[in-house]
Write a protein that holds these residues in place. Structure first.
Motif, short mmCIF file in Angstrom:
data_model
loop_
_atom_site.label_atom_id
_atom_site.label_comp_id
_atom_site.label_asym_id
_atom_site.label_seq_id
_atom_site.Cartn_x
_atom_site.Cartn_y
_atom_site.Cartn_z
N ASP A 32 0.85 -1.19 0.00
CA ASP A 32 0.00 0.00 0.00
C ASP A 32 0.88 1.25 0.00
N PHE A 33 0.89 1.95 -1.14
CA PHE A 33 1.69 3.17 -1.29
C PHE A 33 0.81 4.43 -1.28
N ARG A 34 -0.41 4.34 -0.81
CA ARG A 34 -1.30 5.51 -0.85
C ARG A 34 -0.83 6.64 0.05
N LEU A 77 -0.38 -4.04 -5.80
CA LEU A 77 0.18 -2.72 -5.54
C LEU A 77 -0.97 -1.73 -5.43
N VAL A 78 -1.13 -1.11 -4.27
CA VAL A 78 -2.23 -0.17 -4.04
C VAL A 78 -1.67 1.24 -4.05
N VAL A 79 -2.24 2.07 -4.92
CA VAL A 79 -1.77 3.45 -5.07
C VAL A 79 -2.95 4.42 -5.12
N LYS A 80 -2.65 5.70 -5.01
CA LYS A 80 -3.67 6.74 -5.21
C LYS A 80 -4.08 6.73 -6.68
N LYS A 116 1.63 5.28 -13.39
CA LYS A 116 2.96 4.82 -12.97
C LYS A 116 2.90 3.42 -12.38
N ALA A 117 1.84 3.12 -11.66
CA ALA A 117 1.69 1.77 -11.09
C ALA A 117 1.57 0.75 -12.21
N SER A 118 0.86 1.09 -13.28
CA SER A 118 0.73 0.17 -14.42
C SER A 118 2.08 -0.11 -15.05
N VAL A 119 2.90 0.90 -15.18
CA VAL A 119 4.24 0.73 -15.74
C VAL A 119 5.08 -0.16 -14.82
N MET A 120 5.01 0.10 -13.52
CA MET A 120 5.77 -0.68 -12.55
C MET A 120 5.36 -2.16 -12.63
N CYS A 121 4.07 -2.41 -12.69
CA CYS A 121 3.58 -3.79 -12.76
C CYS A 121 4.07 -4.46 -14.04
N MET A 122 4.04 -3.74 -15.14
CA MET A 122 4.51 -4.29 -16.41
C MET A 122 5.99 -4.66 -16.33
N ILE A 174 6.81 -12.38 -12.60
CA ILE A 174 6.22 -12.17 -11.28
C ILE A 174 4.85 -11.53 -11.48
N ARG A 175 3.84 -12.12 -10.87
CA ARG A 175 2.48 -11.62 -11.04
C ARG A 175 2.23 -10.43 -10.13
N MET A 176 2.02 -9.27 -10.74
CA MET A 176 1.80 -8.04 -9.99
C MET A 176 0.78 -7.19 -10.73
N GLU A 177 -0.21 -6.69 -9.98
CA GLU A 177 -1.24 -5.82 -10.55
C GLU A 177 -1.43 -4.62 -9.64
N GLY A 178 -1.79 -3.48 -10.23
CA GLY A 178 -2.01 -2.25 -9.48
C GLY A 178 -3.49 -1.98 -9.25
N TYR A 179 -3.79 -1.38 -8.12
CA TYR A 179 -5.18 -1.08 -7.73
C TYR A 179 -5.23 0.23 -6.96
#
Length: 128
Positions: free
Chosen positions: A49-51, A82-85, A91-97, A104-109
């Motif tokens: 959680d990076f909010r 990955l939880v962001v504002k 940016k979270a989408s780029v990080m997940c990509m 590694i399975r990673m998704e942003g929310y």
């Protein structure tokens, strides 16, 4: 360090909250703490959680962060949420990509509950 870590062995999830100024070094140190935590297992999900963070990483920093996660791939086999504002969603989408490139399975929310749902569906699943 700007992170708090909670490993819930019963739920097979590590929950990390980052607040304030986040750096590549502090992220790397936190990941090492999580994977070395006595209650953490490689198949556990991780919700980050990076909010409450006061900064967002530059592209070069995102590449470094993706490499840090890659370097711990054997210890991070569950899903990462990955939880962001809302304002940090691109940016979270780029990080997940960048992280997914390494398998590694990673998704942003923006929604914490959705991140937990995503992570929970992958617990114990080693089929990448």
């Amino acid at each position: 360090m700007p992170f708090t870590i909670n490993v819930a062995a019963k739920d097979k999830i590590a929950h990390i909250v980052g607040a304030g100024m986040i750096t590549v070094q502090s992220c790397a140190e936190t990941l090492v703490q999580v994977v070395n935590h006595p209650d953490f297992k490689p198949d556990y999900g991780i919700v980050v959680d990076f909010r409450q963070a006061t900064n967002t990483p530059l592209m070069t920093e995102m590449r470094e962060l993706a490499t840090v996660v890659r370097d711990h791939k054997d210890s991070v086999q569950g899903r990462i949420g990955l939880v962001v504002k809302d304002t940090d969603a691109k940016k979270a989408s780029v990080m997940c990509m960048l992280v997914r490139v390494f398998g590694i399975r990673m998704e942003g929310y923006a929604d914490m509950n959705k991140a937990f749902e995503y992570v929970n569906t992958g617990i114990g699943d080693f089929n990448f």
